[in-house]
Write a protein that holds these residues in place. Structure first.
Motif, short mmCIF file in Angstrom:
data_model
loop_
_atom_site.label_atom_id
_atom_site.label_comp_id
_atom_site.label_asym_id
_atom_site.label_seq_id
_atom_site.Cartn_x
_atom_site.Cartn_y
_atom_site.Cartn_z
N GLU A 144 2.70 3.03 -13.57
CA GLU A 144 2.37 3.34 -12.18
C GLU A 144 1.97 2.06 -11.46
N VAL A 145 2.63 1.78 -10.35
CA VAL A 145 2.38 0.52 -9.66
C VAL A 145 1.13 0.63 -8.78
N ASN A 146 0.46 -0.51 -8.59
CA ASN A 146 -0.74 -0.60 -7.78
C ASN A 146 -0.55 -1.63 -6.67
N VAL A 147 -1.32 -1.51 -5.61
CA VAL A 147 -1.26 -2.47 -4.52
C VAL A 147 -1.50 -3.88 -5.06
N GLY A 148 -0.64 -4.81 -4.67
CA GLY A 148 -0.80 -6.19 -5.09
C GLY A 148 -0.14 -6.55 -6.40
N LYS A 179 0.82 -1.21 0.00
CA LYS A 179 0.00 0.00 0.00
C LYS A 179 0.85 1.27 0.00
N ALA A 180 1.96 1.25 0.76
CA ALA A 180 2.80 2.44 0.90
C ALA A 180 3.43 2.88 -0.42
N HIS A 181 3.49 1.97 -1.39
CA HIS A 181 4.17 2.29 -2.64
C HIS A 181 3.19 2.49 -3.82
N GLU A 182 1.90 2.45 -3.53
CA GLU A 182 0.90 2.63 -4.59
C GLU A 182 1.06 3.99 -5.26
N GLY A 183 0.99 3.99 -6.59
CA GLY A 183 1.08 5.23 -7.35
C GLY A 183 2.48 5.62 -7.77
N LEU A 184 3.49 4.94 -7.24
CA LEU A 184 4.85 5.24 -7.67
C LEU A 184 5.07 4.79 -9.10
N LEU A 185 5.91 5.53 -9.82
CA LEU A 185 6.36 5.02 -11.11
C LEU A 185 7.21 3.78 -10.86
N LEU A 186 7.11 2.82 -11.76
CA LEU A 186 7.88 1.59 -11.63
C LEU A 186 9.38 1.91 -11.49
#
Length: 297
Positions: free
Chosen positions: A56-60, A12-19
């Motif tokens: 953009e990365v998503n949770v999971g 969850k903490a990394h959601e929305g980060l660019l890969l």
């Protein structure tokens, strides 16, 4: 498979980060290595599909990084020597190096080194790695040598070394009566005039700090535990010689070979943070026989 694959699940903490930012900042993959992944046969897969670093990365999300195939040196030939393996997983190999063998090939001994024995072991067990030595030991020093199985984890361990979070303890036998207790040696070390090998304490040398504790004292020599704040060439040997307590067997720095036929120095414990198990590990390597025989009951 001829390359290493490392997998992560996005939290969850990394959601929305660019890969790219997830890999660069959260997983500490260097910019150079990311470039090599792109252009030298690697790839980045998210949920089974190859993606670019602007995704953009998503949770999971299930992220898989395929690192480029490791290139082995054509000049380093594998040799069959027995290895004493203390620990091994997909990322590391920890070996108890015997004395009288170099860590990597030298000009004097092109055909016998620990690195070449490890290459042979890799070949026999179909491990697609080249040599990434994290900590080298002198030819005559025994004990723990940590080897990374791929370039990425070698980078992570090198950062731990620079940040001084990787800890090593050595055992050494030194000449003379050593004042008991814990002591700190803070004396700069530089190359000795006229020698390409020998070092000495000198004012214009590089900063060097060694800590030691007397574990046992006998009539002619003592057993010490030592740790380093810095990693200068021959640091323990030079520092102890500067106190008039050279290592037993260390003829380069004033030691005698009455008791042992090489410098009595052993890399005994190693502590480091395992970035994939996410915990601190500590390992020990028992003394080799020639040093055990110095312990007088």
């Amino acid at each position: 498979m001829d390359c290493f694959v490392i997998k992560w699940t996005v939290k969850k903490a990394h959601e929305g980060l660019l890969l790219r930012d997830f890999l660069r900042h959260e997983k500490q993959i260097s910019r150079t290595l990311l470039t090599d992944i792109k252009f030298k046969g690697g790839k980045i897969v998210v949920n089974g599909k190859e993606e670019r670093v602007r995704y953009e990365v998503n949770v999971g999300d299930q992220i898989e990084v395929y690192f480029p195939k490791e290139q082995r040196s054509e000049t380093m030939k594998p040799i069959h020597l027995p290895l004493t393996i203390v620990y091994e997983d997909d990322h590391f190999l920890l070996v108890n190096k015997p004395p009288n063998i170099t860590t990597i090939p030298s000009r004097q001994e092109l055909n016998v080194s620990l690195a070449q024995a490890v290459l042979y072991y890799y070949e026999q067990h179909h491990i697609p790695s080249t040599i990434h030595v994290v900590n080298r030991l002198d030819r005559d020093t025994s004990g723990l040598v940590l080897i990374a199985k791929h370039r990425y984890v070698h980078d992570l361990l090198s950062k731990q070394q620079k940040q001084k979070t990787m800890k090593r303890t050595y055992l050494a036998f030194v000449h003379g009566i050593v004042e008991k207790g814990k002591e700190k040696i803070n004396r700069p070390i530089g190359r000795k005039e006229g020698s390409i090998i020998e070092r000495e304490v000198r004012e214009d040398g590089q900063a060097a700090v060694t800590h030691y504790q007397v574990l046992e004292q006998w009539k002619q020599y003592a057993l010490l535990a030592l740790s380093l704040e810095t990693g200068r060439t021959h640091q323990i040997r030079v520092h102890m010689a500067s106190l008039q307590h050279p290592l037993l067997g260390d003829t380069l720095y004033g030691g005698r070979r009455d008791f042992i036929n090489r410098q009595a120095l052993h890399s005994h414990t190693l502590t480091f943070y395992h970035p994939f198990l996410e915990k601190v590990l500590t390992f020990k390597a028992s003394l080799p026989e020639d040093m055990k025989q110095l312990i007088i009951k």
